[in-house]
Motif scaffolding. Structure first.
Motif, PDB file in Angstrom:
ATOM      1  N   ALA A 202       7.785   7.382  10.670  1.00 36.98           N
ATOM      2  CA  ALA A 202       6.808   7.701  11.710  1.00 36.98           C
ATOM      3  C   ALA A 202       5.615   8.434  11.124  1.00 36.98           C
ATOM      4  O   ALA A 202       4.453   8.177  11.500  1.00 36.98           O
ATOM      5  N   LEU A 203       5.869   9.358  10.197  1.00 38.28           N
ATOM      6  CA  LEU A 203       4.779  10.084   9.551  1.00 38.28           C
ATOM      7  C   LEU A 203       3.937   9.151   8.693  1.00 38.28           C
ATOM      8  O   LEU A 203       2.697   9.256   8.648  1.00 38.28           O
ATOM      9  N   ILE A 204       4.604   8.250   7.974  1.00 39.83           N
ATOM     10  CA  ILE A 204       3.852   7.304   7.135  1.00 39.83           C
ATOM     11  C   ILE A 204       2.933   6.459   7.999  1.00 39.83           C
ATOM     12  O   ILE A 204       1.765   6.216   7.645  1.00 39.83           O
ATOM     13  N   ARG A 205       3.435   6.004   9.150  1.00 35.52           N
ATOM     14  CA  ARG A 205       2.580   5.197  10.038  1.00 35.52           C
ATOM     15  C   ARG A 205       1.385   6.014  10.541  1.00 35.52           C
ATOM     16  O   ARG A 205       0.268   5.494  10.673  1.00 35.52           O
ATOM     17  N   ARG A 206       1.648   7.304  10.808  1.00 36.62           N
ATOM     18  CA  ARG A 206       0.582   8.141  11.352  1.00 36.62           C
ATOM     19  C   ARG A 206      -0.519   8.383  10.315  1.00 36.62           C
ATOM     20  O   ARG A 206      -1.690   8.424  10.649  1.00 36.62           O
ATOM     21  N   TYR A 207      -0.104   8.544   9.051  1.00 35.97           N
ATOM     22  CA  TYR A 207      -1.084   8.868   8.013  1.00 35.97           C
ATOM     23  C   TYR A 207      -1.265   7.716   7.031  1.00 35.97           C
ATOM     24  O   TYR A 207      -1.597   7.928   5.864  1.00 35.97           O
ATOM     25  N   ALA A 208      -1.006   6.496   7.480  1.00 34.39           N
ATOM     26  CA  ALA A 208      -1.128   5.341   6.594  1.00 34.39           C
ATOM     27  C   ALA A 208      -2.524   5.272   5.988  1.00 34.39           C
ATOM     28  O   ALA A 208      -3.523   5.254   6.719  1.00 34.39           O
ATOM     29  N   PRO A 209      -2.613   5.238   4.679  1.00 33.74           N
ATOM     30  CA  PRO A 209      -3.925   5.258   4.027  1.00 33.74           C
ATOM     31  C   PRO A 209      -4.567   3.873   4.025  1.00 33.74           C
ATOM     32  O   PRO A 209      -3.905   2.847   4.003  1.00 33.74           O
ATOM     33  N   SER A 210      -5.892   3.913   4.037  1.00 37.11           N
ATOM     34  CA  SER A 210      -6.623   2.648   3.906  1.00 37.11           C
ATOM     35  C   SER A 210      -6.729   2.238   2.450  1.00 37.11           C
ATOM     36  O   SER A 210      -6.939   1.058   2.133  1.00 37.11           O
ATOM     37  N   ASP A 211      -6.558   3.199   1.537  1.00 36.56           N
ATOM     38  CA  ASP A 211      -6.620   2.933   0.107  1.00 36.56           C
ATOM     39  C   ASP A 211      -5.300   2.303  -0.334  1.00 36.56           C
ATOM     40  O   ASP A 211      -4.255   2.953  -0.317  1.00 36.56           O
ATOM     41  N   ILE A 212      -5.319   1.020  -0.707  1.00 30.93           N
ATOM     42  CA  ILE A 212      -4.107   0.308  -1.083  1.00 30.93           C
ATOM     43  C   ILE A 212      -3.439   0.953  -2.290  1.00 30.93           C
ATOM     44  O   ILE A 212      -2.205   0.988  -2.400  1.00 30.93           O
ATOM     45  N   SER A 213      -4.248   1.511  -3.220  1.00 27.84           N
ATOM     46  CA  SER A 213      -3.655   2.112  -4.419  1.00 27.84           C
ATOM     47  C   SER A 213      -2.751   3.281  -4.083  1.00 27.84           C
ATOM     48  O   SER A 213      -1.796   3.572  -4.809  1.00 27.84           O
ATOM     49  N   MET A 214      -3.051   3.967  -2.956  1.00 29.65           N
ATOM     50  CA  MET A 214      -2.189   5.083  -2.539  1.00 29.65           C
ATOM     51  C   MET A 214      -0.787   4.581  -2.202  1.00 29.65           C
ATOM     52  O   MET A 214       0.215   5.234  -2.523  1.00 29.65           O
TER      53      MET A 214
ATOM     54  N   LEU B 113       4.581  -2.630   8.386  1.00 27.34           N
ATOM     55  CA  LEU B 113       3.140  -2.519   8.629  1.00 27.34           C
ATOM     56  C   LEU B 113       2.368  -3.666   7.991  1.00 27.34           C
ATOM     57  O   LEU B 113       1.137  -3.704   8.088  1.00 27.34           O
ATOM     58  N   GLU B 114       3.123  -4.573   7.339  1.00 28.76           N
ATOM     59  CA  GLU B 114       2.525  -5.741   6.680  1.00 28.76           C
ATOM     60  C   GLU B 114       1.458  -5.328   5.664  1.00 28.76           C
ATOM     61  O   GLU B 114       0.351  -5.883   5.595  1.00 28.76           O
ATOM     62  N   VAL B 115       1.826  -4.277   4.900  1.00 30.10           N
ATOM     63  CA  VAL B 115       0.939  -3.812   3.837  1.00 30.10           C
ATOM     64  C   VAL B 115       1.151  -4.695   2.613  1.00 30.10           C
ATOM     65  O   VAL B 115       2.286  -4.907   2.167  1.00 30.10           O
ATOM     66  N   ASN B 116       0.074  -5.193   2.066  1.00 28.42           N
ATOM     67  CA  ASN B 116       0.151  -6.081   0.908  1.00 28.42           C
ATOM     68  C   ASN B 116      -0.550  -5.425  -0.282  1.00 28.42           C
ATOM     69  O   ASN B 116      -1.753  -5.187  -0.252  1.00 28.42           O
ATOM     70  N   ILE B 117       0.256  -5.109  -1.314  1.00 30.07           N
ATOM     71  CA  ILE B 117      -0.300  -4.514  -2.529  1.00 30.07           C
ATOM     72  C   ILE B 117      -0.257  -5.588  -3.600  1.00 30.07           C
ATOM     73  O   ILE B 117       0.833  -5.923  -4.098  1.00 30.07           O
ATOM     74  N   PRO B 118      -1.359  -6.135  -3.977  1.00 26.72           N
ATOM     75  CA  PRO B 118      -1.341  -7.254  -4.925  1.00 26.72           C
ATOM     76  C   PRO B 118      -0.568  -6.954  -6.205  1.00 26.72           C
ATOM     77  O   PRO B 118       0.173  -7.820  -6.695  1.00 26.72           O
TER      78      PRO B 118
END
Length: 609
Positions: free
Chosen positions: A512-524, A548-553
């Motif tokens: 829940a915390l990760i979703r709240r503070y999800a960074p826009s910087d993919i490198s993070m 969250l369907e985050v894609n880190i190349p």
């Protein structure tokens, strides 16, 4: 788990182990004692040869005994007209029981019992045995039996004194309380058996009191004035030029009484250890392990110190600061993939992966160790875990494959047991050294307790002490299993750094915390994945990324089918790390003379059947 909780777990575990050790010691003592004891034994012997005994037999189980008896190791006859050295006069038995004697010839004397009962005595009783027979068995409880005898013991005469040694029991159940009364007239020295029993003079008599464990010789030995044996109903034997005093004292050395008390000393020492070790653990923590307080946020969303390699974080800040695990390896592999030192990819259609070695050198010592190991496993700089799995399947039938696979297994296992004394000494002061005495003293006391159980007169107490000393050792061992810093300290302000890493782990563990503070910087996200893996929560980060369907190349398979997750490494390497080659296979005794405990006249003792 915070330091306060760790300490609470250690103290509570130590207390529970102490309680269990004390209880188990009591159980061992109880079982060692058996289901039949003599709870109280009174005996009086006079110079006229009369021997009167009173037994309180303690039966602990219903329906186990029909005979409560005592026997001698010398010939016994019926009545005062007998010619043997022990003559049975009479006995009293509980209501519902029959008194009996089976003499040295095997003849049974028994009044009032049926013929079948007499035949049972004939077949079960030993020669020279008297007892109380109850056809319908004895129930749990205390049963009184008394015996009267006339005995004619041997009397040795030397140049300086006379000597008599009477064994009242040698092969017997435990006697919990013993009181023996003997004349004091013309007695120069009294040697009780066991030697630890107490001797007191009461008017014209000596009282010998104490207890005797099962099969420990019970009796007394006397040095009498020269010629005093003429007053005793017995058989005098002239030993010529022998010094009675010297021979008797040699057979009863001064340390004999110490040996008999060692079981109780061992027991008290073991009890002291299991009580004091939890207290000592608390004292050691307070003086050597208590950390100064720092204030840090409960959750941190940024990596506390990106300059630290993932393996360093795993070694120092994940669990035990001196413990390195597979998460340290997996996190380092992800980081090496990110640095393009290696390339990790999936094999389409399977759970296997390939690891391509792109560079053969690294400035980091652990990364170089990985490269060295992987280069020995790789074929053309590629490790294919599918090939390793196939090797594991054929290893049992092919010895050359098995040898190669076991070598690979050692390589991989060595990577999950890495250590750095420099790094550890930079951050922590190991407190386990303060706990070593808490292991050494129980070991010493364990050895002493075994000696006491064997050499002392109360084996059941000695064995109880042995069990309790093991419990004391386990109390210290539990403390040793906890992190080195619990009873040591973090150096300087590194404890604050440790708390920040704890806060970072706590953040990554909370979706829940990760979703709240999800960074826009993919490198993070990449840093979260790498350092989260080092802290043991990488799979939780991966799950949140998938949700969250985050894609880190850089951490996505070349096919785009998924994320490099720590669990994949475990699955991929498991055929190697879990491989086990097939196993191959192939087809107290003693005696004595006339001096010392157990070497006297009489013997036998109380028992039942």
């Amino acid at each position: 788990m915070g330091e306060g909780r760790q300490l609470a777990v250690v103290i509570i575990a130590a207390v529970i182990i102490g309680i269990l050790g004390f209880g188990l010691g009591g159980l061992v003592s109880y079982l060692f004692e058996g289901d039949l004891v003599v709870s109280d034994y009174h005996c009086s012997w006079s110079y006229d040869g009369s021997l009167n005994e009173s037994y309180q037999y303690g039966v602990k189980t219903d329906g186990s005994y029909r005979s409560l008896n005592r026997q001698f190791n010398v010939p016994v006859s019926y009545g005062s007209a007998g010619t043997t050295v022990v003559q049975y006069i009479q006995s009293s038995v509980p209501q519902g029981a029959y008194s009996y004697l089976k003499d040295y010839t095997g003849t049974v004397y028994m009044n009032g019992a049926s013929r079948a009962d007499q035949q049972l005595i004939q077949s079960h009783a030993n020669d020279n045995e008297a007892g109380a027979f109850k056809p319908d068995y004895y129930s749990t409880g205390t049963w009184p039996v008394t015996y009267s005898w006339i005995i004619s013991p041997p009397i040795e005469r030397g140049t300086d004194a006379d000597h008599i040694n009477i064994d009242l029991a040698t092969d017997h159940v435990a006697y919990k309380s013993v009181t023996i009364t003997i004349p004091a007239d013309r007695v120069e020295q009294v040697f009780p058996h066991p030697a630890g029993m107490k001797v007191t003079k009461n008017g014209d008599s000596y009282l010998i009191t104490g207890s005797a464990s099962g099969d420990i010789p019970l009796g007394f030995e006397l040095i009498l004035e020269h010629g005093a044996g003429d007053l005793i109903h017995g058989r005098i034997s002239d030993l010529g030029s022998v010094s009675i005093s010297e021979k008797t004292n040699a057979a009863n050395p001064w340390y004999a009484s110490l040996l008999t008390t060692t079981p109780r000393i061992a027991y008290l020492g073991s009890f002291f250890l299991i009580v004091c070790i939890p207290i000592l653990l608390l004292v050691i923590w307070y003086r050597k392990g208590r950390e100064k307080p720092f204030t840090v946020p409960d959750h941190l969303s940024v990596v506390p110190d990106p300059s630290l390699k993932p393996w360093m974080v795993n070694l120092i800040f994940e669990g035990d600061p001196e413990g390195f695990g597979k998460e340290g390896l997996y996190a380092t592999l992800l980081d090496m993939h990110r640095q393009k030192i290696i390339r990790i990819d999936e094999k389409p259609g399977s759970k296997d992966i390939t690891i391509n070695i792109l560079k053969n050198q690294s400035t980091d010592s652990y990364e170089q160790t990985i490269l060295n190991s992987f280069s020995r496993i790789a074929s053309d700089n590629v490790i294919d875990t599918g090939v390793l799995a196939s090797m594991a399947e054929t290893a049992n039938s092919d010895s050359s494959v098995r040898s190669t696979l076991l070598a690979y297994q050692q390589e991989i296992q060595s990577l999950t047991s890495y250590s750095s004394s420099y790094l550890e000494s930079r951050y922590i002061e190991d407190g386990r050294g303060y706990l070593i005495p808490l292991l050494i003293f129980p070991i010493i006391w364990f050895l002493f307790s075994i000696f006491a159980a064997i050499a002392g007169s109360d084996g059941q107490i000695g064995f109880a002490a042995t069990v309790m000393s093991v419990a004391a050792f386990l109390q210290g061992l539990v403390a040793m299993l906890f992190p080195a810093t619990l009873f040591g300290r973090w150096k300087g302000d590194t404890y604050a750094e440790k708390l920040r890493w704890d806060s970072f782990r706590s953040f990554l563990s909370d979706a829940a915390l990760i979703r709240r503070y999800a960074p826009s910087d993919i490198s993070m996200w990449g840093e979260w994945l790498v350092y989260g893996t080092a802290l043991g929560v990488g799979d939780r980060v991966v799950k949140t990324m998938q949700d969250l369907e985050v894609n880190i190349p850089e951490f996505t398979y070349s096919s785009g089918s998924g994320i490099l997750a720590p669990a994949l490494f475990y699955t991929a390497f498991r055929p190697v790390t879990s491989y086990s080659p097939p196993s191959s296979g192939s087809g107290f005794s003693g005696g004595g003379g006339g001096f010392g405990g157990g070497g006297g006249f009489g013997g036998g003792g109380a028992g039942g059947w």
